[in-house]
Structures are given as structure tokens and as C-alpha cells.
Design a protein around this motif. Structure first.
Motif, PDB file in Angstrom:
ATOM      1  N   PHE A 113       0.831  -1.206   0.000  1.00 43.73           N
ATOM      2  CA  PHE A 113       0.000   0.000   0.000  1.00 43.73           C
ATOM      3  C   PHE A 113       0.869   1.261   0.000  1.00 43.73           C
ATOM      4  O   PHE A 113       0.604   2.219  -0.737  1.00 43.73           O
ATOM      5  N   ALA A 114       1.913   1.264   0.818  1.00 44.98           N
ATOM      6  CA  ALA A 114       2.796   2.427   0.901  1.00 44.98           C
ATOM      7  C   ALA A 114       3.498   2.705  -0.418  1.00 44.98           C
ATOM      8  O   ALA A 114       3.809   3.857  -0.736  1.00 44.98           O
ATOM      9  N   GLY A 115       3.740   1.643  -1.187  1.00 45.39           N
ATOM     10  CA  GLY A 115       4.409   1.821  -2.469  1.00 45.39           C
ATOM     11  C   GLY A 115       3.498   2.343  -3.558  1.00 45.39           C
ATOM     12  O   GLY A 115       3.895   3.217  -4.341  1.00 45.39           O
ATOM     13  N   ILE A 116       2.292   1.853  -3.628  1.00 41.84           N
ATOM     14  CA  ILE A 116       1.422   2.173  -4.772  1.00 41.84           C
ATOM     15  C   ILE A 116       0.546   3.397  -4.558  1.00 41.84           C
ATOM     16  O   ILE A 116      -0.091   3.873  -5.492  1.00 41.84           O
ATOM     17  N   THR A 117       0.496   3.912  -3.325  1.00 44.91           N
ATOM     18  CA  THR A 117      -0.273   5.125  -3.067  1.00 44.91           C
ATOM     19  C   THR A 117       0.689   6.308  -2.941  1.00 44.91           C
ATOM     20  O   THR A 117       1.888   6.122  -2.725  1.00 44.91           O
ATOM     21  N   PRO A 118       0.183   7.544  -3.051  1.00 44.39           N
ATOM     22  CA  PRO A 118       1.082   8.713  -3.066  1.00 44.39           C
ATOM     23  C   PRO A 118       1.520   9.210  -1.700  1.00 44.39           C
ATOM     24  O   PRO A 118       1.899  10.372  -1.554  1.00 44.39           O
TER      25      PRO A 118
END
Length: 293
Positions: free
Chosen positions: A204-209
Motif C-alpha cells: 500500500f505504501a508503495g502504490i499510493t502517493p
């Protein structure tokens, strides 16, 4: 997306790679090769010792990444080296940090309790610092030096059947074998998270801004006394608890002097929903008791 994972062959790092593969991304793992490659042809593997600056630079030469996950950075020197090598090569770095960046003082920890942006940097190798200080220093270096967005994910102790540190296993085994366990404060409360949920939040931390530090833990906390009771109930055995002293072999790897757990309000506001600790911990304890009997 093209994703690079440093340290992705065991525990929650392995779960993260599996999640990236399931979502159709092109995944490369960078490891020393000691744990093999459990993913076969589903990933590309770079066998490199990250402590070898020249070998790491050569391995990353000519590469570009949408996301880089670093699960194995423990010092400011490692963070400095990686931030230089990834300059112009990645759109984002997700760094695995820790609850250990926070002092143990019975207050519920929020991200503001440790501010890496104004923390004084002292360069050094991992052996020059405690685990928590090494992670604090690495965060400070990354947030001050990186030319790309960085997320520092602060995990508590991660639990799971395949935990190679065997910290929960330790307590189950000692109780099953009628061996004593010593704690400095058995009433102290702690945060925990499963390996699967840790992987899910990293993804989640990677794919969200999102950027910056984020706590990630199952909601609620549990006292060490209540955790021992769960093991007692699942095993039918009585725990032999020592609250004073105890030899080194009996000392709990969960031993803390005061409450030590985190708020997840910031991560939840960003859109992630965490599990409730009591929805999965009893089942995990029962599974380990059954396996270790």
C-alpha cells in the motif's frame, strides 16, 4: 510496475514479493543468495552483498524502478549509499523501519514522537548503533538526502508461523517445556502485526502517493500477561513467570519495562484498514502450540 525488493526471500519480505507478483508487477529481488530464490522464474534475482558498495553499484547500473522496497537497511551508511545509487533510478523508496525508533515510556506513539527531518545525523555502520538508533539514523539520512519520495514504515514486532526470529515460538516452547520465562514488567502492553498485514501495508505504501513516516500495526495492544494467558489456555500448561532477574536463557524477547505501542490514525486516514489484534492472535497461538507440542 518495475519493483525492486531488497531482502525478499523470507517472512514478511517474502509475503511482499508474493503480493507484488499476484498483482502482475515485474519483480526483482536483491539478496546475498543465502536463502535461495523461493519464487523461481517469477522474479529476477540479483545476488549481491549490499555491504559491497562497488558490487551494489554495478548491480543497479542501468536500472530504473517504479518502487524500491528496502527491508534490510540498518544504518546511516547503508541509507546514504542507497540514496546515492538510486538518484534518478526510482520514483519511490519504501523503507522498513520500526517501533524501536520510539522511546519506551508508556505513551501511545504517533509519528510526531520521532521526527527524522530534524534528527542529528551521525554516520556509521550497523555495529556502531543499537537497532533502534540505527533505524533512526537511516530514516534521517533518507529523508534529508533522497531526491525521490520516501516512506518509512514503522512496524512493531511482526508475528507469523514462519517468523525466523522465533520470538513468539520462544514463549510457547518455554511454557510447553515447563521452563521459566522472565519479564521486567509483565503488565506492559505491546503492539504486534502479522507478516501478511505487514506485507500488505508495505505494498500500500508503495502504490499510493503517501510520503514520510507511517506507523503500521494491528489495532489495540495486549499485555504480556494476557499473551501468556493465551498460551496457557491453548496449551493447558501453566507458565512459570519470573519478574525479577532470571538467567539470560529465560529472558523474554518481548521483555519491556513499560507500555510500548503505536497509533495508526495517520495510516488509517490515508486509506488503510488494519486488522484487530484479538481477531487473529489467539488463532496464531493455537497453531504454534499445536505445531510445537
Amino acid at each position: 510496475m518495475n519493483i525492486l525488493v531488497l531482502g525478499g526471500t523470507r517472512f514478511f519480505g517474502k509475503k511482499l514479493v508474493e503480493l507484488c507478483i499476484e498483482n502482475g508487477h515485474n519483480v526483482t529481488i536483491l539478496t546475498r543468495g543465502q536463502s535461495g530464490n523461493p519464487f523461481g522464474t517469477k522474479v529476477k534475482q540479483l545476488v549481491v552483498n549490499r555491504d559491497d558498495a562497488n558490487a551494489l553499484s554495478q548491480a543497479l547500473s542501468g536500472t530504473t524502478w517504479d518502487i524500491v522496497y528496502d527491508n534490510i537497511c540498518y544504518s546511516p551508511n547503508e541509507a546514504h549509499q542507497l540514496s546515492k545509487l538510486l538518484d534518478g533510478k526510482t520514483k519511490k523508496l519504501v523503507f522498513t523501519s520500526t517501533l524501536s525508533t520510539y522511546d519506551i515510556n508508556s505513551t501511545v506513539k504517533t509519528e510526531e514522537d520521532f521526527n527524522p527531518y530534524n534528527y542529528e545525523i551521525r554516520m556509521g555502520e550497523r555495529e556502531d548503533f543499537s537497532y533502534g538508533e540505527g533505524k533512526r539514523q537511516a530514516e534521517a539520512v533518507l529523508f534529508k538526502e533522497a531526491t525521490f519520495p520516501v516512506v518509512a514504515v514503522r512496524f512493531p514486532i511482526v508475528m507469523g508461523e514462519n517468523d525466523y526470529t522465533r520470538r513468539l515460538h520462544f514463549h510457547v516452547e518455554r511454557i510447553l517445556q515447563d521452563q521459566p520465562i522472565s519479564f521486567p514488567n509483565i503488565e506492559a502492553k505491546m503492539s504486534f502485526i502479522t507478516d501478511e498485514e505487514a506485507a500488505a501495508f508495505l505494498y500500500f505504501a508503495g502504490i499510493t502517493p503517501i510520503e514520510g513516516p507511517y506507523n503500521a500495526t494491528a489495532t489495540d495492544a495486549i499485555s504480556l500477561q494476557d499473551l501468556m494467558r493465551l498460551i496457557e489456555e491453548a496449551s493447558g500448561k501453566h507458565a512459570k513467570i519470573s519478574l525479577v532477574g532470571g538467567d539470560e536463557q529465560s529472558q523474554s524477547p518481548y521483555g519491556i519495562p513499560a507500555d510500548w505501542y503505536m497509533s495508526t490514525a495517520k495510516a488509517e486516514a490515508a486509506g488503510f484498514t488494519f486488522s484487530h489484534l484479538h481477531d487473529w492472535l489467539p488463532a496464531l497461538v493455537k497453531t504454534l502450540v499445536k505445531e510445537l507440542k
